[in-house]
Motif scaffolding. Structure first.
Motif, PDB file in Angstrom:
ATOM      1  N   ALA A   2     -23.920  30.473  14.512  1.00 47.20           N
ATOM      2  CA  ALA A   2     -23.620  29.672  13.331  1.00 47.20           C
ATOM      3  C   ALA A   2     -23.264  30.575  12.147  1.00 47.20           C
ATOM      4  O   ALA A   2     -23.839  31.646  11.980  1.00 47.20           O
ATOM      5  CB  ALA A   2     -24.821  28.802  12.980  1.00 47.20           C
ATOM      6  N   ASP A   3     -22.306  30.111  11.322  1.00 41.58           N
ATOM      7  CA  ASP A   3     -21.970  30.848  10.098  1.00 41.58           C
ATOM      8  C   ASP A   3     -23.179  30.869   9.172  1.00 41.58           C
ATOM      9  O   ASP A   3     -23.515  31.903   8.605  1.00 41.58           O
ATOM     10  CB  ASP A   3     -20.805  30.175   9.379  1.00 41.58           C
ATOM     11  CG  ASP A   3     -19.468  30.401  10.055  1.00 41.58           C
ATOM     12  OD1 ASP A   3     -18.467  30.381   9.347  1.00 41.58           O
ATOM     13  OD2 ASP A   3     -19.423  30.594  11.285  1.00 41.58           O
ATOM     14  N   LEU A   4     -23.794  29.708   8.984  1.00 41.84           N
ATOM     15  CA  LEU A   4     -24.935  29.565   8.093  1.00 41.84           C
ATOM     16  C   LEU A   4     -26.054  28.846   8.829  1.00 41.84           C
ATOM     17  O   LEU A   4     -25.797  28.008   9.699  1.00 41.84           O
ATOM     18  CB  LEU A   4     -24.546  28.749   6.852  1.00 41.84           C
ATOM     19  CG  LEU A   4     -23.396  29.293   6.000  1.00 41.84           C
ATOM     20  CD1 LEU A   4     -23.026  28.292   4.920  1.00 41.84           C
ATOM     21  CD2 LEU A   4     -23.764  30.630   5.385  1.00 41.84           C
ATOM     22  N   LEU A   5     -27.279  29.136   8.466  1.00 38.89           N
ATOM     23  CA  LEU A   5     -28.430  28.465   9.059  1.00 38.89           C
ATOM     24  C   LEU A   5     -28.958  27.413   8.085  1.00 38.89           C
ATOM     25  O   LEU A   5     -29.149  27.697   6.892  1.00 38.89           O
ATOM     26  CB  LEU A   5     -29.532  29.464   9.409  1.00 38.89           C
ATOM     27  CG  LEU A   5     -29.156  30.500  10.454  1.00 38.89           C
ATOM     28  CD1 LEU A   5     -30.292  31.492  10.656  1.00 38.89           C
ATOM     29  CD2 LEU A   5     -28.774  29.829  11.767  1.00 38.89           C
ATOM     30  N   TRP A   6     -29.182  26.210   8.611  1.00 39.04           N
ATOM     31  CA  TRP A   6     -29.608  25.088   7.788  1.00 39.04           C
ATOM     32  C   TRP A   6     -30.831  25.430   6.928  1.00 39.04           C
ATOM     33  O   TRP A   6     -30.862  25.124   5.737  1.00 39.04           O
ATOM     34  CB  TRP A   6     -29.885  23.872   8.666  1.00 39.04           C
ATOM     35  CG  TRP A   6     -30.364  22.709   7.856  1.00 39.04           C
ATOM     36  CD1 TRP A   6     -31.620  22.196   7.799  1.00 39.04           C
ATOM     37  CD2 TRP A   6     -29.584  21.931   6.947  1.00 39.04           C
ATOM     38  NE1 TRP A   6     -31.672  21.152   6.907  1.00 39.04           N
ATOM     39  CE2 TRP A   6     -30.428  20.969   6.379  1.00 39.04           C
ATOM     40  CE3 TRP A   6     -28.247  21.955   6.547  1.00 39.04           C
ATOM     41  CZ2 TRP A   6     -29.989  20.029   5.443  1.00 39.04           C
ATOM     42  CZ3 TRP A   6     -27.803  21.023   5.620  1.00 39.04           C
ATOM     43  CH2 TRP A   6     -28.674  20.086   5.079  1.00 39.04           C
ATOM     44  N   ASP A   7     -31.809  26.071   7.523  1.00 35.99           N
ATOM     45  CA  ASP A   7     -33.032  26.385   6.775  1.00 35.99           C
ATOM     46  C   ASP A   7     -32.756  27.296   5.577  1.00 35.99           C
ATOM     47  O   ASP A   7     -33.484  27.251   4.589  1.00 35.99           O
ATOM     48  CB  ASP A   7     -34.082  27.025   7.684  1.00 35.99           C
ATOM     49  CG  ASP A   7     -34.653  26.036   8.689  1.00 35.99           C
ATOM     50  OD1 ASP A   7     -34.507  24.810   8.479  1.00 35.99           O
ATOM     51  OD2 ASP A   7     -35.242  26.484   9.684  1.00 35.99           O
ATOM     52  N   ASP A   8     -31.698  28.102   5.655  1.00 33.98           N
ATOM     53  CA  ASP A   8     -31.365  29.012   4.564  1.00 33.98           C
ATOM     54  C   ASP A   8     -30.574  28.334   3.442  1.00 33.98           C
ATOM     55  O   ASP A   8     -30.611  28.793   2.301  1.00 33.98           O
ATOM     56  CB  ASP A   8     -30.532  30.197   5.076  1.00 33.98           C
ATOM     57  CG  ASP A   8     -31.295  31.069   6.052  1.00 33.98           C
ATOM     58  OD1 ASP A   8     -32.545  31.022   6.053  1.00 33.98           O
ATOM     59  OD2 ASP A   8     -30.633  31.807   6.822  1.00 33.98           O
TER      60      ASP A   8
END
Length: 161
Positions: A2-8
């Motif tokens: 993933a490009d970005l992680l939801w938790d972040d």
């Protein structure tokens, strides 16, 4: 990966913090860039609907949309990269590709991945950054597609918002 992680990044997708309709844009664009986006939508087979005011019409060439009189009914192109994620392109100016997304539709890792993939497709096609600003806070992007990194990256600290 993933490009970005939801938790972040979940704070950037909180409608109460960001506004429910953040502005997504490609600066320094051209009529040709708009046309490339229209061509991309068609090539990817994404469901779409073009309208002027309340009238649904076939998707025109970008040049035709962007050369309409200023007092003409507002054109928009609704694009669904997946059935449950909608982007609405507004055609406000020929030098900036702009669209809205509804953060209420972009909750969780799966939807974040769809959104990042959509930004990545547009950014790669145009070879330009695709930036997301909080609603009403134009010019202060929090994330976007980075051409050099070839992925969606954070442009602000999610803990600060």
């Amino acid at each position: 990966m993933a490009d970005l992680l939801w938790d972040d990044v979940s704070s950037f997708f909180d409608p109460d913090l960001m506004g429910s309709l953040p502005d997504v844009r490609v600066p320094d664009a051209s009529v040709e860039d708009w046309q490339a986006v229209l061509d991309l939508v068609a090539e990817k087979g994404w469901k779409c609907q073009y309208s002027e005011g309340e009238t649904v019409l076939p998707v025109p060439r970008a040049e035709a949309v962007l050369s309409r009189p200023a007092d003409a009914e507002g054109p928009d192109l609704r694009v669904w990269p997946t059935a449950d994620v909608l982007a609405i392109f507004r055609f406000h100016a020929d030098d900036e590709v702009d669209f809205d997304v509804d953060l209420r539709e972009l909750q969780g890792q799966g939807r974040l991945d769809v959104f990042c993939g959509f930004l990545r497709e547009i950014g790669r096609r145009l070879g330009k950054p695709v930036l997301m600003d909080p609603e009403g806070d134009y010019g202060h992007p929090v994330l976007g597609f980075d051409v050099e990194a070839d992925r969606v990256v954070l442009l602000a600290d999610p803990q600060v918002r």
